[in-house]
Design a protein around this motif. Structure first.
Motif, short mmCIF file in Angstrom:
data_model
loop_
_atom_site.label_atom_id
_atom_site.label_comp_id
_atom_site.label_asym_id
_atom_site.label_seq_id
_atom_site.Cartn_x
_atom_site.Cartn_y
_atom_site.Cartn_z
N ARG A 172 -31.25 -30.64 -19.72
CA ARG A 172 -31.56 -30.25 -18.33
C ARG A 172 -31.61 -28.73 -18.22
NH1 ARG A 172 -28.21 -34.17 -14.37
NH2 ARG A 172 -29.83 -33.54 -12.91
N ALA A 173 -30.84 -28.02 -19.07
CA ALA A 173 -30.78 -26.55 -18.95
C ALA A 173 -30.57 -25.94 -20.33
CB ALA A 173 -29.62 -26.15 -18.05
N VAL A 174 -30.91 -24.66 -20.47
CA VAL A 174 -30.80 -23.97 -21.76
C VAL A 174 -29.37 -24.04 -22.30
CG1 VAL A 174 -30.99 -21.71 -22.89
CG2 VAL A 174 -32.71 -22.40 -21.24
N HIS A 212 -33.71 -45.84 -26.08
CA HIS A 212 -34.19 -44.49 -25.76
C HIS A 212 -35.25 -44.54 -24.67
CE1 HIS A 212 -37.27 -45.96 -28.60
NE2 HIS A 212 -38.07 -45.27 -27.83
N TYR A 213 -35.55 -43.38 -24.11
CA TYR A 213 -36.74 -43.22 -23.25
C TYR A 213 -37.80 -42.50 -24.08
CZ TYR A 213 -33.48 -43.99 -19.40
OH TYR A 213 -32.53 -44.52 -18.56
N ASP A 214 -39.05 -42.94 -23.94
CA ASP A 214 -40.16 -42.16 -24.50
C ASP A 214 -40.56 -41.16 -23.43
OD1 ASP A 214 -40.73 -43.39 -27.11
OD2 ASP A 214 -41.04 -45.19 -25.91
N ARG A 272 -49.03 -30.97 -24.53
CA ARG A 272 -48.19 -32.14 -24.29
C ARG A 272 -47.37 -32.46 -25.54
NH1 ARG A 272 -50.02 -34.85 -19.46
NH2 ARG A 272 -50.41 -33.05 -18.13
N LEU A 273 -46.05 -32.60 -25.37
CA LEU A 273 -45.17 -32.95 -26.49
C LEU A 273 -44.49 -34.27 -26.16
CD1 LEU A 273 -43.28 -29.55 -27.12
CD2 LEU A 273 -45.52 -30.25 -27.99
N THR A 274 -44.30 -35.11 -27.19
CA THR A 274 -43.57 -36.37 -26.97
C THR A 274 -42.23 -36.28 -27.68
OG1 THR A 274 -44.60 -37.37 -28.90
CG2 THR A 274 -45.64 -37.80 -26.79
N LEU A 275 -41.25 -36.96 -27.11
CA LEU A 275 -39.92 -37.00 -27.74
C LEU A 275 -39.22 -38.25 -27.26
CD1 LEU A 275 -37.54 -36.07 -25.48
CD2 LEU A 275 -38.79 -33.94 -25.71
N GLN A 276 -38.11 -38.56 -27.92
CA GLN A 276 -37.30 -39.71 -27.51
C GLN A 276 -35.95 -39.20 -27.04
OE1 GLN A 276 -37.37 -42.44 -30.81
NE2 GLN A 276 -39.38 -43.21 -30.21
N ALA A 277 -35.53 -39.65 -25.86
CA ALA A 277 -34.25 -39.22 -25.31
C ALA A 277 -33.31 -40.42 -25.25
CB ALA A 277 -34.47 -38.64 -23.91
N ASP A 278 -32.10 -40.26 -25.73
CA ASP A 278 -31.13 -41.35 -25.80
C ASP A 278 -30.82 -41.88 -24.39
OD1 ASP A 278 -28.88 -42.41 -27.87
OD2 ASP A 278 -28.11 -42.29 -25.81
N THR A 279 -30.84 -43.20 -24.25
CA THR A 279 -30.64 -43.80 -22.92
C THR A 279 -29.25 -43.50 -22.38
OG1 THR A 279 -31.94 -45.62 -23.79
CG2 THR A 279 -30.98 -45.95 -21.64
N ALA A 324 -28.37 -41.15 -16.67
CA ALA A 324 -27.89 -40.83 -15.32
C ALA A 324 -28.90 -39.99 -14.52
CB ALA A 324 -26.56 -40.09 -15.43
N TRP A 325 -29.75 -39.26 -15.18
CA TRP A 325 -30.65 -38.38 -14.42
C TRP A 325 -32.15 -38.58 -14.73
CZ3 TRP A 325 -33.90 -34.65 -16.70
CH2 TRP A 325 -33.72 -34.48 -18.09
N LEU A 326 -32.45 -38.95 -15.99
CA LEU A 326 -33.86 -38.96 -16.41
C LEU A 326 -34.74 -39.96 -15.65
CD1 LEU A 326 -35.86 -37.60 -18.27
CD2 LEU A 326 -35.10 -39.10 -20.12
N PRO A 327 -34.28 -41.21 -15.42
CA PRO A 327 -35.16 -42.19 -14.77
C PRO A 327 -35.58 -41.76 -13.35
CG PRO A 327 -33.24 -43.27 -15.71
CD PRO A 327 -33.00 -41.81 -15.81
#
Ligand SMILES: Nc1ncnc2c1ncn2[C@@H]1O[C@H](COP(=O)(O)OP(=O)(O)OP(=O)(O)O)[C@@H](O)[C@H]1O
Length: 377
Positions: free
Chosen positions: A291-293, A316-318, A327-334, A339-342
């Motif tokens: 979320r932040a540096v 994970h979330y794609d 555009r970059l793709t990555l996977q973020a652990d659910t 708590a914030w990504l969805p």
């Protein structure tokens, strides 16, 4: 027989050069995968090896036996090359039983002794089709048909086995099963093989070496590990899963993105005196979302980005993010980001980090640089 040598092989269809001065050797017992996107000439190369196409130039030797030489007009017929072939479409004879299909190469080669001594039963057993010998192809599932085709390809103990995308028509579960079976058979029997695919996971799993083709030529030919670790060009990197691409310009403290982030690429930074513009390639699995540096690990390289889309993928979330138009793709652990990504909105500012050892850099494509400059003018 000791190995296959392809030299200066050229095949044209009309004015199109499909295989372009190709050089490749396949050691005895080696499993070489021809990998590349649709239309790069993989199948045509395989068909030249099989004697199903007549090249315009070059030579093909099986050990010290020349099977094709354009200069001397040597062109040994397919059935005299001692090869086995396994196709995407199975290509079983519909009017023959499984026994007769598997035995067909022995019959054509007049190997009566092998037919009498149970070679067909042995080949069928190798791929778990011994109980299907009296059935017809229409009475078999796709996976069973392909296993019969594998038995038929191996029964005559060929010098070279050619596989043309044999797993493409199978569903995901069967594809894994037949792939493992081919891998085990190769380890047990040690035949030489050329396997055509555009699927990098198949190539990594099966190949002793990967020959990556581009426009009828070899772009890189190396072990799966070397290709994975050190893709030889931007084209290879893109093709084997480094889908994330950033154009960076030289900055006195490192390399700069179009939105002004200055990146430290560590030992992966091209030397001074080289190009002022490079392409950086990264695997989705090597990018991390924050979320932040301040949340990025110490020593990692950070990029400011905005969120584009998030899709739930179970563990994970794609995630798709935008870095100054790239555009970059990555996977973020659910669990970490659930708590914030969805609920984060499109356009929300986010930070992406990576370990500089995971980046690979290549000279920028001059054509693309020129295009950008002309747009800027
Ligand atoms: N008999 C033919 N006549 C004319 N063009 C052909 C012929 N066979 C293949 N080509 C062309 O040659 C090019 C390479 O085809 P090839 O089948 O070797 O590619 P490939 O890398 O195996 O692709 P794919 O994964 O889609 O099978 C394609 O543009 C194709 O249209």
């Amino acid at each position: 027989m000791s190995g296959i040598t392809i030299s200066n092989l050229t095949k044209r269809f009309g004015s199109n050069t499909i295989v372009d001065d190709l050089e490749l050797t396949i050691d005895e017992g080696e499993f070489v995968v021809l990998l590349g996107p649709s239309g790069c000439g993989k199948t045509t190369t395989l068909r030249c090896l099989a004697g199903l196409e007549t090249p315009e130039g070059g030579t093909i030797s099986f050990g010290d036996r020349t099977v094709f030489d354009a200069k001397t007009h040597t062109d040994v017929a397919t059935h005299r090359r001692n090869i086995g072939m396994i196709f995407q479409s199975y290509a079983l004879w519909p009017h023959m039983t499984v026994r007769d299909n598997i035995g067909y190469p022995l019959k054509v080669r007049r190997k009566k002794e092998a037919l009498r001594s149970g070679a067909v039963d042995k080949a069928a057993a190798m791929v778990d089709t011994g109980h299907l010998l009296d059935r017809y192809p229409s009475q078999l599932s796709g996976g069973q048909q392909q296993r019969v085709a594998v038995a038929r390809g191996l029964v005559a103990e060929p010098d070279l086995v050619l596989f043309d995308e044999p797993l493409s028509n199978l569903d995901a579960r069967l594809r894994d099963q037949v792939r493992t079976q081919i891998h085990q058979l190769h380890q047990r029997l040690g035949f030489s093989a050329v396997f055509v695919t555009h699927d990098q996971s198949e190539a990594f799993a099966l190949g002793d070496r990967l020959a990556i083709m581009k426009d009828g030529r070899l772009e890189q030919c190396d072990t799966p590990q070397r290709v994975f670790d050190e893709p030889g060009s931007d084209y290879v990197a893109a093709f084997i899963g480094m889908g994330n691409r950033l154009v960076l310009t030289r900055h006195h403290e490192g390399w700069q993105t179009a939105n002004g982030d200055v990146l430290d690429l560590g030992s992966r930074s091209p030397e001074r005196g080289g190009a002022d513009e490079i392409i950086a390639r990264l695997r989705p699995a090597d990018l991390h979302l924050h979320r932040a540096v301040e949340d990025a690990p110490h020593g990692s390289t950070v990029l400011h980005a905005t969120l584009v889309t998030t899709e739930f993928g179970g563990r994970h979330y794609d995630v798709l993010v935008d870095v100054a138009g790239e555009r970059l793709t990555l996977q973020a652990d659910t669990r970490e980001h659930g708590a914030w990504l969805p609920t984060a909105e499109e356009g929300a500012p986010v930070v992406v980090s990576f370990n500089p050892t995971d980046v690979r850099t290549y000279a920028a494509d001059p054509a693309r640089s020129a295009e950008r400059e002309s747009v800027a003018v």
